[in-house]
Design an enzyme around this catalytic site. Structure first.
Site: not given
Length: 172
Positions: A34, A115
């Site tokens: 995620h 990220h």
């Protein structure tokens, strides 16, 4: 209860991330790959209803997000986290900022670096070795994400979706 807000990428990107997370991320079994938009925060039942209403409004006013990944990077020397670097678009930064205002008002502990974590809690030597190998990969991925998720943490530490918010009015 602990909550967080995240984007889940496509299955293709999750499969790529998981191919590394299985080996290098101790949180592999706790949450799917995620992009964190808001780190863990505490909220009660009444409070989370108001937050969910606010999240629906934010989602409605936000267009689907284009994400682009072109390299592997690291937060070293701050910590030994290896990640797929998501280009920080203005739209992504704006959504992150909206999720830290109103009833969600908070000052993030770290600057927002979009990220997807693929390795963490590695020893210095392992981090250096793995990062060196992964930086040689030619990773190029682009996609559009049309939703974000309010997650909550279960007693065993795993995270599960509480509610999903579609981005933009055309997504309804």
């Amino acid at each position: 209860m602990k909550y967080g807000i995240a984007l889940f990428p496509s299955k293709k990107l999750q499969d790529l991330a998981n191919s590394y997370r299985k080996r290098y991320d101790k949180h592999y079994a706790l949450v799917p790959p995620h992009l964190t938009l808001k780190t863990a925060f505490d909220a009660g039942d009444t409070e989370i209803k108001a937050i969910a209403k606010e999240l629906r409004e934010i989602a409605e006013a936000t267009k689907p997000l284009h994400i682009s990944i072109k390299k592997v990077s690291s937060f070293s020397p701050v910590n030994n986290v290896i990640y797929l670097k998501v280009d920080p678009t203005d739209e992504l930064k704006a959504l992150h900022e909206k999720l830290h205002t109103g009833s969600l008002n908070s000052n993030p502990e770290y600057a927002f670096v979009p990220h997807i974590t693929i390795g963490q809690k590695l020893s210095d030597d392992e981090h250096s070795d793995v990062l060196g190998n992964l930086k040689m990969l030619d990773i190029r991925h682009e996609e559009v994400i049309d939703r974000f998720h309010l997650l909550y943490q279960l007693e065993n530490g795993t995270w599960t979706v509480h509610e999903t918010f579609l981005l933009g009015k055309e997504s309804e």
